[in-house]
Design an enzyme around this catalytic site. Sequence first.
Site, short mmCIF file in Angstrom:
data_model
loop_
_atom_site.label_atom_id
_atom_site.label_comp_id
_atom_site.label_asym_id
_atom_site.label_seq_id
_atom_site.Cartn_x
_atom_site.Cartn_y
_atom_site.Cartn_z
N GLU A 267 0.79 -1.16 0.01
CA GLU A 267 -0.12 0.11 -0.01
C GLU A 267 0.86 1.21 -0.03
O GLU A 267 1.95 1.21 0.79
CB GLU A 267 -0.74 -0.04 1.25
CG GLU A 267 -1.94 -1.00 1.15
CD GLU A 267 -3.00 -0.45 0.22
OE1 GLU A 267 -3.35 0.62 0.23
OE2 GLU A 267 -3.47 -1.22 -0.69
N ARG A 458 -13.63 -9.65 -2.21
CA ARG A 458 -12.90 -8.62 -1.19
C ARG A 458 -13.99 -8.79 0.18
O ARG A 458 -15.05 -9.13 0.09
CB ARG A 458 -13.36 -7.17 -1.66
CG ARG A 458 -13.15 -6.22 -0.58
CD ARG A 458 -13.10 -4.66 -1.35
NE ARG A 458 -12.74 -3.59 -0.34
CZ ARG A 458 -12.48 -2.32 -0.63
NH1 ARG A 458 -12.45 -2.11 -1.99
NH2 ARG A 458 -12.21 -1.38 -0.04
N LYS A 468 -9.46 5.24 2.63
CA LYS A 468 -8.38 5.82 3.22
C LYS A 468 -8.93 7.52 3.25
O LYS A 468 -8.50 8.09 4.34
CB LYS A 468 -7.02 5.79 2.42
CG LYS A 468 -6.40 4.59 2.30
CD LYS A 468 -5.14 4.60 1.23
CE LYS A 468 -4.85 3.02 1.15
NZ LYS A 468 -5.93 2.10 0.63
#
Length: 729
Positions: A267, A458, A468
């Site tokens: 990430e 997912r 985020k």
Amino acid sequence: MSLVLALIQSAASRRAGLCVTWSVLVSSSLFEQAQRVHGPSGVDKAMGTLLYSMASRLRDTKRLAFLSDHIAQRKICTELQLAAALDFVKSHPQDPMNQKEFEDACGVGVVITPEQIEDAVESVIKKHKEQLLKERYRFNMGLLMGEARTALKWADGKIIKNEVDMQVLHLLGPKTEADLEKKPKVTPHTPEGQSPRERGEVEERGGEMNNEGKSLMEQLRGEALKFHKPGENYKTEGYVVTPNTMNLLKKHLEITGGQIRTRFPPEPNGILHIGHAKAINFNFGYAKVQVSISPLLPTVEFVSWRWWSGSAPSQAFCLFLSFRGHAYVCHQKGEELKGHNVPPSPWRDRPVEESLILFERMKKGLYAEGEATLRMKMVMEDGKMDPVAYRIKYTPHHRTGDEWCIYPTYDYTHCLCDSIENITHSLCTKEFQARRSSYFWLCNALDVYCPVQWEYGRLNLTYTVVSKRKIIKLVETGIVRDWDDPRLFTLTALRRRGFPAEAINNFCARVGVTVAQVTMEPHLLEACVRDVLNETAPRAMAVLEPLKVTITNLPENAKVCTLCTHWHTQLPGYLLFIGYKRLTPEQPVGLRHAGYVIFVQRVIKDSQGKVVALEVTCCSSTETAEKPKAFIHWVSQPLKCEVRLYERLFLHRNPEDPSEVPGGFLSDINPNSLQVISSAFVDSSVKGAKVFDKFQFERVGYFSLDPDSTADKLVFNRTVTLKEDPGKI
């Protein structure tokens, strides 16, 4: 005009907008070729469907032409034949291909007569006649279909089904009212006192599943049967075979020795959440390798996995890409590139030499952010054109500092990092499925080893956000303290709250390896935490709202013991602190693990009438005639500490859903998500605890020592309550 022709021509008319997928573009071209063979009216819906299906599952242009000829000549007429043909060409990527073996493998020229179908179905029904007559229409008719199709591999499935239906009707007659009654469901055994959710049942789109009892390795072994073997990348649907593919695969196998290699994608900001825990488990668990890169190392190791290696793509690749004419420097603004139907870049056909010079200027910092990007000349799976490979960003890098001002994008780095590290299975979530074509394209454009991208479902949680951008807003508005605030579901937050790595991994195993997107309730994760902490967390006693108690008659030589096996001789005054519950002047209580019963003698109140202290007498629990109705937790000579109690951060199940929370997620904050108790008391046995050490405070909950703790004052976070709150289910 057929429906398929209308679809393809409509898609072709949108090419100017560049929002057309590979499947539509290729099938449109193949459709036009078939029309030249059979004329405009000679290509029916069935042929068009086969052409489209083939184009969506095969990227090898040479093999596409070969198969389309067989479809146009009506040698391949069914989906079953097409599937066999695709399997054959993927297993034989090198020329020359044996024409006879191919046609035998996919049933070219095989004719199944109605009489053969009738005889095969009759034979199958005769075999199961006794059971059919007994169960009638509750019999599994799929069994009849399956056996008939096995006997006649290339027969049309619809014709077989019609024949089965007709012969069953002839045998059993029309359905009766009894036949129409629903078959009673068989309820699986549920252990006493345990709800289906506690057994790990998972809600997902399209149904429910239960992976309880299966380890992650067992589940992955099941999924692995669907994956390609190392070195057989070309057998994967959509994989592009070039003249150099087999040579590159041979070198790849020499390096890896046939070992399975996966990777965990880094990430950019190093912040991982609960969904990444599933990714870590899936990638590392499947390969069972030990894998390592700096920003993520502590978090990945937190969930008990180790890195094996890490890499970054070389800018030499980018120069090589530009030199080959596959990339160009573009000056379109970011706003122009958003959404679908993005206008073509006016700089797409600029000379290679010019792009190389401009890329060097980008690298030297001669452009402002957003003034120039390097874009790759290709169309992605979802129709978006020319993804960005490099952009300008004047932000220091964690390795190179300010040395570089150009940063590669995910679309550029993903496949190249995998190629450099000789990854066999690049496992990622379903939202990256649209990038599979760019993944293959870039490796082949650079003529380097091309791994295979596989997608899985997912993991999402209710009552939280993991985006985020949304977490940044929560931090900036002061709703949470930082990325590791224990009310969030980032991995650093879960660690700070006290969630053990084993519990997170067990939760991921319960979720299982799914292709569909999975949405879980937080209480299922909390149940996994309780299971682990109940076995591993040492016991201690703590009182969150202490009440001072003086025992007036305790013998001077008396000793009492806490569960932590630390003996304490009472000082003069015989002072205790208790949680003021169940003890009344009329009802004595026992002191947990002490062997004493206390009786209220005097209640001391302040000027407002609030009880502030008690004076009690005690006797041995063996001396009292009647057993106390309750035993309470207590501390003596305690440590003062701060305790933080956490609840869900959001009030609604889906705080990001406008239909559920019209005002947006920031309007859905639970005002009671954090309660701070600044003057709690805990047994002195925890004095030497280290940050993240976990305890079960008896009768209170599970707690973890927070990094805010100092030598003068310990701070504990409540990890979970001792029992699941029924209101949260």
